[in-house]
Design an enzyme around this catalytic site. Structure first.
Site, PDB file in Angstrom:
ATOM      1  N   ASP A  74       0.840  -1.205   0.000  1.00 44.75           N
ATOM      2  CA  ASP A  74       0.000   0.000   0.000  1.00 44.75           C
ATOM      3  C   ASP A  74       0.873   1.253   0.000  1.00 44.75           C
ATOM      4  O   ASP A  74       2.034   1.214   0.414  1.00 44.75           O
ATOM      5  CB  ASP A  74      -0.886   0.026   1.254  1.00 44.75           C
ATOM      6  CG  ASP A  74      -1.879  -1.122   1.274  1.00 44.75           C
ATOM      7  OD1 ASP A  74      -2.179  -1.661   0.199  1.00 44.75           O
ATOM      8  OD2 ASP A  74      -2.331  -1.472   2.384  1.00 44.75           O
TER       9      ASP A  74
HETATM   10  N1  URA Z   1      -1.388  -5.927   3.727  1.00 45.49           N
HETATM   11  C1  URA Z   1      -1.835  -4.641   3.789  1.00 45.49           C
HETATM   12  O1  URA Z   1      -2.859  -4.354   4.374  1.00 45.49           O
HETATM   13  N2  URA Z   1      -1.080  -3.714   3.178  1.00 45.49           N
HETATM   14  C2  URA Z   1       0.084  -3.969   2.530  1.00 45.49           C
HETATM   15  O2  URA Z   1       0.714  -3.057   2.011  1.00 45.49           O
HETATM   16  C3  URA Z   1       0.523  -5.311   2.495  1.00 45.49           C
HETATM   17  C4  URA Z   1      -0.227  -6.276   3.106  1.00 45.49           C
END
Ligand code: URA
Length: 265
Positions: free
Chosen positions: A112
């Site tokens: 993310d």
């Molecule tokens: N899970 C999440 O919620 N975000 C990420 O970036 C990776 C795994």
């Protein structure tokens, strides 16, 4: 030259353009200007044939690597999107230094925008496909900072396969609290649903404040790789992606000092 040798020959402009940011038309112009050499001899015609296994090519004085694909490990900072399209915002591709860039680089997998840590960037589509295929069960380990703090009941809930609020079922995942840091927990997943870790902790009533990926298969984020820095991986490092990891052993040996520093900032 016999027929067998001819099989390994490749056009100079194809060879260079697959490994650099130069287009074939740019290479034609550079060749005319005498900027391309093969084994130290200037070659003015970009459609000359070379044997990439035996000959060394330079463009503007820089050696073009022989390997066809590039593999880069980025320690992703927060605020960058895992995309190749700048319309999505500042991309992780923009963090790759010019000397490592090739035309077709893309992030293999997603973190993310507000997540940190290990991200593979490559131009090898087949490798990325192999790595992301759920049937390969590549382990991904994260250090997660929770708003409310770790509770031991989470361990079994994650182990049994959580159901997310929209009814999606998760595969079993593993947790282990980080010693002496009640808000930090190692989390191991074998899949990659959208916002998965955030949604998993939401399903048990907690909230993820920060999340940093510290390993992909047997590929561990080195603590010498600062946030926002890239390193080129060798082929043997890339193959370690597919190695099995022992989660408990990994957690007891992993030094959280550097990641905890960034996570707790
Ligand atoms: N899970 C999440 O919620 N975000 C990420 O970036 C990776 C795994």
């Amino acid at each position: 030259m016999n027929r067998k040798e001819c099989i390994f020959l490749i056009r100079l402009d194809k060879f260079i353009s697959e490994r650099t940011e130069f287009s074939r038309s740019e290479l034609k112009a550079l060749a005319k200007k005498g900027k391309i050499s093969v084994d130290g001899t200037v070659v003015r015609s970009a459609d000359a044939k070379i044997d990439p296994e035996k000959q060394s090519v330079t463009v503007c004085g820089k050696t073009v690597r022989a390997e066809k694909f590039r593999y880069i490990l980025l320690n992703k900072p927060q605020g960058y999107v895992c995309s190749t399209d700048e319309k999505d915002g500042e991309t992780v591709i923009g963090l790759v230094p010019p000397e490592l860039r090739t035309k077709n680089l893309f992030p293999a997998g997603r973190l993310d925008k507000d997540s940190l840590g290990a991200l593979l960037i490559t131009d090898d589509g087949a490798l990325a496909h192999r790595m992301l295929s759920p049937s390969n069960h590549i382990s991904k380990i994260y250090i997660v900072k929770l708003a409310n703090g770790f509770k031991s009941e989470y361990i079994n809930k994650f182990k049994n396969g959580l159901m997310l609020s929209n009814g999606e079922q998760c595969l079993p995942a593993r947790l282990r609290p980080v010693e002496n840091c009640d808000k930090l927990v190692f989390t191991e997943l074998f899949e990659g649903k959208y916002h998965q870790i955030k949604r998993m902790f939401a399903a048990v009533g907690d909230h993820v404040e920060v999340l940093m990926r510290i390993s992909l298969g047997g590929l561990v984020l080195p603590d010498k790789l600062g946030i926002g820095e890239c390193m080129e991986l060798l082929h043997k490092d890339v193959e370690s992606l597919f190695q099995k990891t022992d989660f408990d052993d990994f957690c007891s040996r992993f030094s959280v000092d550097f990641s905890a520093f960034h996570i707790n900032k």
